[in-house]
Design a protein around this motif. Structure first.
Motif, PDB file in Angstrom:
ATOM      1  N   PRO A 160       1.083  -0.992  -0.338  1.00 24.66           N
ATOM      2  CA  PRO A 160      -0.290  -0.201   0.289  1.00 24.66           C
ATOM      3  C   PRO A 160       0.939   1.669   0.174  1.00 24.66           C
ATOM      4  O   PRO A 160       0.587   2.021  -0.689  1.00 24.66           O
ATOM      5  CB  PRO A 160      -1.067  -0.057   1.280  1.00 24.66           C
ATOM      6  N   ILE A 161       1.947   1.090   0.917  1.00 22.39           N
ATOM      7  CA  ILE A 161       2.651   1.775   1.103  1.00 22.39           C
ATOM      8  C   ILE A 161       3.243   2.305  -0.649  1.00 22.39           C
ATOM      9  O   ILE A 161       3.804   4.030  -1.500  1.00 22.39           O
ATOM     10  CB  ILE A 161       4.136   1.975   1.897  1.00 22.39           C
ATOM     11  N   ARG A 167       1.471   6.609  -7.208  1.00 24.08           N
ATOM     12  CA  ARG A 167       1.224   7.446  -6.926  1.00 24.08           C
ATOM     13  C   ARG A 167       1.409   9.208  -7.109  1.00 24.08           C
ATOM     14  O   ARG A 167       1.112   9.850  -8.203  1.00 24.08           O
ATOM     15  CB  ARG A 167      -0.184   7.937  -6.760  1.00 24.08           C
ATOM     16  N   VAL A 168       2.207   8.990  -5.782  1.00 23.99           N
ATOM     17  CA  VAL A 168       2.559  10.513  -5.672  1.00 23.99           C
ATOM     18  C   VAL A 168       3.211  11.189  -6.567  1.00 23.99           C
ATOM     19  O   VAL A 168       3.779  12.373  -7.134  1.00 23.99           O
ATOM     20  CB  VAL A 168       2.794  10.871  -4.850  1.00 23.99           C
ATOM     21  N   ILE A 169       4.452  10.356  -7.028  1.00 17.08           N
ATOM     22  CA  ILE A 169       6.242  10.531  -7.322  1.00 17.08           C
ATOM     23  C   ILE A 169       6.183   9.542  -8.667  1.00 17.08           C
ATOM     24  O   ILE A 169       5.411   8.462  -8.974  1.00 17.08           O
ATOM     25  CB  ILE A 169       7.086  10.474  -6.555  1.00 17.08           C
ATOM     26  N   PRO A 170       6.549  10.359  -9.639  1.00 16.20           N
ATOM     27  CA  PRO A 170       7.077   9.772 -11.350  1.00 16.20           C
ATOM     28  C   PRO A 170       7.627   8.920 -11.047  1.00 16.20           C
ATOM     29  O   PRO A 170       8.857   9.197 -11.137  1.00 16.20           O
ATOM     30  CB  PRO A 170       6.887  10.811 -12.165  1.00 16.20           C
ATOM     31  N   VAL A 171       7.309   7.297 -11.381  1.00 16.57           N
ATOM     32  CA  VAL A 171       8.991   6.352 -11.254  1.00 16.57           C
ATOM     33  C   VAL A 171       8.715   5.425 -12.631  1.00 16.57           C
ATOM     34  O   VAL A 171       7.471   5.021 -13.612  1.00 16.57           O
ATOM     35  CB  VAL A 171       8.155   5.551 -10.251  1.00 16.57           C
TER      36      VAL A 171
END
Length: 328
Positions: A160-161, A167-171
């Motif tokens: 989940p983390i 979702r927050v950081i483009p990887v």
């Protein structure tokens, strides 16, 4: 004797941090897959360094800090082996190229030192003002020992983390060497290496929750607690590669670690009974007659528990291999 001078503690910490920094710079400068000979050499060096440090402590502060450090180091070293199981799962899950696993592990070790340093400072302050916290430490370690021996491992506990981070950081989907940032189709992205670092950091914090209360059962000296942790983490990277192929054969290792955690948990409860007696409980005075566990007994128990667990694991593994080879 028994007290260490502040000047000695500062010099020792500076030297040890310099060694770790030099190790990190070597990994960054020359990322590679270490040979078994190289790993064994570095592990021997760090183990020898820890033993030399124990001898130095003996001459500087006497037998008490020396024996407490040695016991705390062996305790933390034993618990750090358990970390290796999780590190292997993390590396496999994220598909980290073997060539760059050294750097990932080294960054994880640095994160672990920072996390443990903060926990040690917090623990020292709490113990100083509320010695009854040893009751909580003891019960927590007994619970952890039970989970270690009989609990189910959830390999996907951090998913989940990680999904939130994605979702927050483009990887990016692929690694770009050992870089944390890369460019894909003209767009700047983070590489999966960042996720590896974050996962290792979260794991290190979780392990610190177990190991720091455990070592406070051996010594309440923050300097000895921190140096024992530093030496336990030194060589952990090389131990990862040396034992990587053997860890799946150590089927009973978690029982040895559970026994150690349980033993230290009981030791902490006994210490709490002496330091913070609960006189309002009927018959508590009888419990206060239980003698405190000496350092030599803690040291002996740690060595025996790990030795029995490792030997039993190897004997059973060899027996199974023999049965598989023998034709029916």
């Amino acid at each position: 004797m028994g007290e260490l001078h502040l000047g000695f503690e500062i010099v020792a910490l500076v030297v040890l941090c310099a060694i770790l920094l030099a190790d990190l710079l070597l990994v960054i400068k020359r990322p590679h897959l270490p040979s078994m000979k190289e790993c064994a050499g570095w592990i021997g060096f760090y183990v020898g360094l820890a033993l030399v440090f124990a001898v130095v402590l003996f001459f500087v502060g006497g037998s008490k800090p020396s024996s407490e450090f040695l016991t705390g180091w062996l305790l933390e070293y034993s618990l750090s082996i358990d970390n290796l199981f999780v590190f292997i799962l993390i590396m496999a899950k994220f598909g980290v190229p073997r060539k760059y696993q050294q750097e990932a592990l080294m960054v994880g070790i640095i994160i672990a030192l920072i996390a443990r340093g903060l926990f040690i400072l917090a623990g020292s302050v709490i113990i100083e003002h509320f010695v009854g916290v040893f009751y909580l430490f003891g019960l927590f370690l007994l619970y952890t020992a039970w989970k270690q021996a009989f609990g189910d491992e959830d390999d996907d506990a951090e998913s989940p983390i990680m999904r939130l981070v994605r979702r927050v950081i483009p990887v990016s989907e692929e690694y770009d060497g050992n870089k944390i940032r890369t460019v894909v189709d003209g767009k700047k992205l983070f590489t999966p290496m960042l996720l590896v670092f974050i996962t290792l950091g979260i794991t290190d914090v979780m392990f610190a929750l177990d190991s720091i209360p455990a070592i406070f059962g051996v010594t309440r000296n923050p300097f000895l607690v921190f140096t024992a942790n530093i030496f336990a983490l030194m060589g952990l990277r090389q131990l990862y590669f040396l034992l990587g192929g053997m860890l799946d054969r150590l089927a009973y290792l978690h029982y040895g670690i559970a026994a150690i955690l349980g033993f230290i948990g009981v030791k902490l409860l006994i210490h709490a009974i002496h330091e913070a007696p609960l006189g309002f409980i009927p018959g508590f005075d009888t419990l206060a007659k239980i003698p405190e566990v000496p350092i030599w007994l803690s040291l002996s128990f740690i060595v025996v528990a790990m030795g029995v667990a490792i030997i039993a694991s190897l004997v059973v593994a060899r027996k199974k291999e023999g049965e598989e080879i023998t034709p029916k």
